[in-house]
Design a protein around this motif. Sequence first.
Motif, PDB file in Angstrom:
ATOM      1  N   LYS A 284       0.809  -1.225   0.000  1.00 36.77           N
ATOM      2  CA  LYS A 284       0.000   0.000   0.000  1.00 36.77           C
ATOM      3  C   LYS A 284       0.840   1.272   0.000  1.00 36.77           C
ATOM      4  CE  LYS A 284      -4.145  -1.911   2.196  1.00 36.77           C
ATOM      5  NZ  LYS A 284      -5.151  -1.767   3.283  1.00 36.77           N
ATOM      6  N   SER A 367      -1.223  10.845  -1.153  1.00 34.10           N
ATOM      7  CA  SER A 367      -1.626  10.174  -2.395  1.00 34.10           C
ATOM      8  C   SER A 367      -1.829  11.158  -3.533  1.00 34.10           C
ATOM      9  CB  SER A 367      -2.921   9.381  -2.182  1.00 34.10           C
ATOM     10  OG  SER A 367      -2.702   8.267  -1.361  1.00 34.10           O
ATOM     11  N   LYS A 383       2.483   5.894  -3.889  1.00 34.16           N
ATOM     12  CA  LYS A 383       1.249   5.245  -3.470  1.00 34.16           C
ATOM     13  C   LYS A 383       1.149   5.308  -1.951  1.00 34.16           C
ATOM     14  CE  LYS A 383       0.174   1.083  -5.010  1.00 34.16           C
ATOM     15  NZ  LYS A 383       0.151  -0.417  -5.082  1.00 34.16           N
ATOM     16  N   ASP A 385      -2.047   4.177  -0.131  1.00 30.47           N
ATOM     17  CA  ASP A 385      -3.413   3.699   0.028  1.00 30.47           C
ATOM     18  C   ASP A 385      -3.793   3.667   1.508  1.00 30.47           C
ATOM     19  OD1 ASP A 385      -3.503   3.376  -2.682  1.00 30.47           O
ATOM     20  OD2 ASP A 385      -3.296   1.191  -2.655  1.00 30.47           O
TER      21      ASP A 385
END
Length: 483
Positions: A284, A367, A383, A385
């Motif tokens: 993530k 992000s 990234k 997440d």
Amino acid sequence: MKRLFHFAVMTVFVFATSCSNFVKDMNVDPNNVTDAPADMMLTGAQVASINFNGSRIAVISNMWSGYMTGIQRQYLNYQNYQYTAVETEDAWTYIYNQTYIQLEKAIGKYREADNQRGIGIARVVQAYVMGSGAALYGDMPFSQFGNPQQFPNPVFDPQASVYAGVQKLLDEGIVALESGKGAVTNKADIFFNGDAAKWIAVAHSLKARLYMETREYDKAYSEALKGIVSPAGSLLTPHTATAGTRNRYYLHNVEERAGDVSARNAYLTTILDPAAKTYRGNAKTDETARFNFYYVNLGTKGITGEIEPNYLSVARGDSLNGAIAMNASSPMVTYEENLLTLAEAAARKPDFTLALTHLNKFREFMSSGGYIDATYRSRYSLKYDAYTEADFTTGGIANPASLDKTRALLEEILEERYVTFFVRLIGFNDIRRTRKEGIGIKLTPSTGNRLPERFFYGQNEINSNASTPNPLPNLFEPTAVNK
């Protein structure tokens, strides 16, 4: 301290060169004054706070925090903790003579005009430098400072008392700013051009920072809720490519001390570099853009010939803007810090769900690129997440050590704070605050078996103030709040 009092008015001249690019549109000649209007003093003091933010001890604190590495001349000595009070002199002078004293004089003039906005802005800037000083030095002159006739040798107040006094400065600043009275002339406030709402938010975020440093986490959380709510509200140093207004880290690493500082074996590179065995990324999290924004390795074409803080600058013909580009703004009090303060303070309650919500708010910000320059967002992958509770349970991607989920979340937040606070004084503060708890970032000393815990007082202060502590605290003695 006596020497500082004697030069209180004369420092207007010191600001003349530094301020010239910032005050060029004001109807004041900064090179021909023995006294000055309050707004001009405000401008000069704000410039001094910028200089403090990027002073020599700022570079050294980054070295001692695992962000940079001193590799030659005296910076190799600093890396190995061979450091004296002389190295502190510029920062000490910026705090007291060029910021705090000048703003006290400005506040006196603002009071005569009942200019509450001017008073409020001045109090927040005073709190920034004095609060930073309390964190870096420990006990400092504060309660008796500013009255040389009555207190020619002002006492060094206990660190906790200085923190409390700075909180009062911020309270006074907030009340003044909320009054709606007064204004500052156009561009006299080089940060927000007199925007009271932005200064109020910065004041609350700064109060939250100070409460974090004194481990009053519930108070920190409450203040951060009232703090900076968007990147546009961040207190950033305004730099340009024009000589005299360039980024202070750029000036140091590229122009003034070229070759002295790299990032060789710096701890941050070992967790941020996607190619490193100890890379912090996971399914993530992709740190490629942030790593390249922070650091560059141009080999023989670079300044040090190895990995070093990223100074690439579009303004000088490069295609990218690194973290310490020629005209890059440097963080002082920011939106991202406030988000991470909310996250850590919530984790300390402890409230796992609330802390995770705040951490994910930060990750949402990152992000979209966060504080990474747009030239790196478009060229390199990133990234961040959102995490879930499962990521922090045993076997989760954010809990490789199989800790209790709340502890694992706190460790993630502390590491994120460490990564985010690159080229900021507060990285050094965070590391020392969490060290005795056995959590957070764990650095290995460059030499010996101890890590620096403070900076020395300025040499002129030691020489002139009979109240200076004797014996002086050594480099490895924790300040009171960190004992």
